[in-house]
Design a protein around this motif. Structure first.
Motif, PDB file in Angstrom:
ATOM      1  N   LEU A  39       0.852  -1.197   0.000  1.00 11.17           N
ATOM      2  CA  LEU A  39       0.000   0.000   0.000  1.00 11.17           C
ATOM      3  C   LEU A  39       0.887   1.245   0.000  1.00 11.17           C
ATOM      4  O   LEU A  39       0.843   2.078   0.930  1.00 11.17           O
ATOM      5  CB  LEU A  39      -0.922  -0.018   1.229  1.00 11.17           C
ATOM      6  N   PRO A  40       1.697   1.416  -1.052  1.00 13.31           N
ATOM      7  CA  PRO A  40       2.675   2.520  -1.071  1.00 13.31           C
ATOM      8  C   PRO A  40       2.038   3.897  -1.096  1.00 13.31           C
ATOM      9  O   PRO A  40       2.679   4.891  -0.755  1.00 13.31           O
ATOM     10  CB  PRO A  40       3.472   2.255  -2.361  1.00 13.31           C
ATOM     11  N   GLU A  41       0.745   3.949  -1.496  1.00 11.62           N
ATOM     12  CA  GLU A  41       0.088   5.259  -1.577  1.00 11.62           C
ATOM     13  C   GLU A  41      -0.019   5.946  -0.215  1.00 11.62           C
ATOM     14  O   GLU A  41      -0.171   7.175  -0.133  1.00 11.62           O
ATOM     15  CB  GLU A  41      -1.305   5.117  -2.211  1.00 11.62           C
ATOM     16  N   PHE A  42       0.082   5.161   0.877  1.00 14.84           N
ATOM     17  CA  PHE A  42      -0.005   5.768   2.213  1.00 14.84           C
ATOM     18  C   PHE A  42       1.339   6.308   2.697  1.00 14.84           C
ATOM     19  O   PHE A  42       1.394   7.002   3.721  1.00 14.84           O
ATOM     20  CB  PHE A  42      -0.579   4.760   3.212  1.00 14.84           C
ATOM     21  N   LYS A  43       2.422   5.939   1.995  1.00 18.05           N
ATOM     22  CA  LYS A  43       3.756   6.498   2.272  1.00 18.05           C
ATOM     23  C   LYS A  43       4.210   6.294   3.725  1.00 18.05           C
ATOM     24  O   LYS A  43       4.839   7.169   4.337  1.00 18.05           O
ATOM     25  CB  LYS A  43       3.801   7.990   1.919  1.00 18.05           C
ATOM     26  N   THR A  44       3.890   5.137   4.292  1.00 22.82           N
ATOM     27  CA  THR A  44       4.357   4.835   5.639  1.00 22.82           C
ATOM     28  C   THR A  44       5.771   4.258   5.592  1.00 22.82           C
ATOM     29  O   THR A  44       6.207   3.735   4.567  1.00 22.82           O
ATOM     30  CB  THR A  44       3.431   3.821   6.337  1.00 22.82           C
ATOM     31  N   GLN A  45       6.443   4.347   6.713  1.00 30.07           N
ATOM     32  CA  GLN A  45       7.729   3.674   6.891  1.00 30.07           C
ATOM     33  C   GLN A  45       7.600   2.772   8.106  1.00 30.07           C
ATOM     34  O   GLN A  45       7.365   3.256   9.218  1.00 30.07           O
ATOM     35  CB  GLN A  45       8.855   4.690   7.091  1.00 30.07           C
ATOM     36  N   GLY A  46       7.714   1.468   7.862  1.00 32.18           N
ATOM     37  CA  GLY A  46       7.459   0.518   8.938  1.00 32.18           C
ATOM     38  C   GLY A  46       6.019   0.532   9.385  1.00 32.18           C
ATOM     39  O   GLY A  46       5.704   0.186  10.529  1.00 32.18           O
ATOM     40  N   GLY A  47       5.118   0.949   8.474  1.00 30.75           N
ATOM     41  CA  GLY A  47       3.690   0.988   8.798  1.00 30.75           C
ATOM     42  C   GLY A  47       3.250   2.216   9.565  1.00 30.75           C
ATOM     43  O   GLY A  47       2.093   2.311   9.972  1.00 30.75           O
ATOM     44  N   VAL A  48       4.163   3.193   9.749  1.00 30.91           N
ATOM     45  CA  VAL A  48       3.836   4.340  10.607  1.00 30.91           C
ATOM     46  C   VAL A  48       4.318   5.649   9.989  1.00 30.91           C
ATOM     47  O   VAL A  48       5.117   5.665   9.043  1.00 30.91           O
ATOM     48  CB  VAL A  48       4.474   4.180  12.012  1.00 30.91           C
TER      49      VAL A  48
END
Length: 428
Positions: A39-48
């Motif tokens: 889900l790269p559209e959310f631009k998280t790093q490590g889910g956060v």
């Protein structure tokens, strides 16, 4: 008729996982959605998201919903027979919280099976980015809560823990103080676990006792919200939390949305979801007297306990398996990284050499003892390397093999000592 099966879900920090088992507990399906990668559209790093203050850490709520849509579609494409599923339950990362906007329950209840769930729910959250367990931005709220209820030890005696920055009560207090209008627009506050259960139930799922006891809000003895803690955090909070329930409660049948979109049986039962740490105790089938230790970057110890004594260090939670007993949880920050550093210094970076050196020394280390904290420890609050010889004199160094045993024995003795402080009794 197809053989029954059961689904388990894990809404963790970095991914959403699902597992299906049959009645013999054999795994018949498993899959995951990795938030950063899938889900790269959310631009998280490590889910956060780590905010600019380096203290505030959140995750986007819709990412979790979209991950559920994605994994269910993957299951459907693989030919998974949803009509076999008799019941489902799961776990969520502890201490995360979700804020439902007024009117959201009706949207959840009436979600169109023609649409992915995240499209129906995209306007349902008054706080779009949920505070999670990594957040440490509520120090002032923690101090205020402890002061309001008569001190840190009294708070621990009531709720199982002193005030912690990641705990939900303090996160709610921060949202209320900084955004009172957002708080006012919120009709329900879920934990990640009860939020996940709500998605399947099609209505707001209650918070379970076990995950609820990681909020600084639940009276762990009475299994009810503490009025003094609620009042110290925000007005009208009890109504927004709902009534807590035992962790093994059957909440009701699955939402018609899933029957119509995926073919679940309308009789599929939703069992209360709980936090990831309580789920670990349940999944490992711990019983009274058992103790489990997870050796990771941080070491975690958890155990089944009959008569807890809440302290300023560690946590007492309601037991997810038996509502009349408790689980203790201790976290030690100097875990695997500390062991790896001593391995590199004393065993040429080799675990084989490390093990040989450990085996070459006797249990008790001839009276030599060490405490090793490269970073400020949680339990106890200490830092530095502290070595003592058999005469209890502080010394600057040990021979390599003595150092290795001192590290291992010191770490495990500390775990036992602090477990006993919380009421753990070593079985004879």
């Amino acid at each position: 008729m197809a053989a029954p099966c059961y689904l388990g879900w894990d809404f963790s920090t970095q991914q959403l996982k699902v597992i299906a088992i049959d009645e013999q507990l054999r795994v018949i399906y498993e899959d995951n959605v990795h938030f950063d990668k899938d889900l790269p559209e959310f631009k998280t790093q490590g889910g956060v998201y780590i905010h600019s203050d380096r203290l505030t850490v959140t995750s986007p709520v819709l990412m979790w919903v979209k991950a559920l849509d994605m994994i269910l579609e993957k299951m459907k494409s693989s030919g998974f027979n949803f009509s076999r599923v008799r019941a489902l339950s799961g776990a969520g990362q502890q201490h995360g919280s979700v804020y439902w906007k007024k009117g959201s329950m009706q949207i959840l209840k009436n979600a169109s099976p023609e649409l992915p769930l995240h499209q129906s729910l995209k306007g349902c959250f008054s706080v779009s980015n949920s505070p999670i367990w990594m957040d440490s931005s509520t120090a002032s709220q923690c101090r205020e809560l402890e002061k309001a209820v008569g001190g840190a030890q009294h708070l621990a005696s009531v709720t199982g823990s002193r005030a912690y920055e990641r705990f939900t009560g303090n996160q709610i207090a921060k949202i209320y103080s900084q955004n009172p209008e957002v708080y006012k627009q919120t009709e329900r506050i879920s934990l990640v676990s009860s939020f996940a259960a709500s998605l399947f139930l099609g209505t707001y799922a209650p918070i379970d006792y076990s995950d609820g006891s990681g909020m600084n809000l639940l009276q762990i003895w009475e299994k009810a919200w503490s009025k003094s803690c609620l009042d110290a955090c925000a007005p009208g909070l009890e109504e927004k939390l709902g009534c807590p329930v035992p962790s093994h409660s059957v909440l009701g049948p699955i939402s018609p949305y899933y029957s119509q979109r995926y073919g679940f049986s309308p009789d599929c039962k939703i069992v209360a979801f709980t936090g990831d740490n309580p789920a670990s105790l349940a999944g490992m089938r711990l019983q009274e007297g058992d103790i489990a230790i997870s050796l990771g970057t941080s070491d975690t110890l958890f155990l089944w306990i009959q008569e807890p004594t809440p302290a300023l260090e560690g946590h007492i939670l309601c037991n997810p398996v038996d509502s009349q007993t408790y689980m203790a949880l201790l976290c030690f920050k100097n875990g695997s990284l500390m062991r790896e550093r001593i391995r590199d210094d004393c065993a040429s970076g080799s675990w084989d050499e490390f093990s040989k050196a450990l085996s070459s020394t006797v249990a008790g280390n001839s009276g030599n003892l060490g405490f090793y904290f490269d970073v400020m420890e949680i339990t106890p609050e200490a830092v530095g390397i502290h070595r003592f010889n058999r005469d209890n004199q502080k010394v600057p160094s040990f021979p390599k093999e003595v150092e290795i045993r001192a590290l291992i024995e010191g770490q495990f003795l500390a775990k036992r000592i602090h477990a006993e402080k919380l009421g753990y009794k070593v079985c004879k």
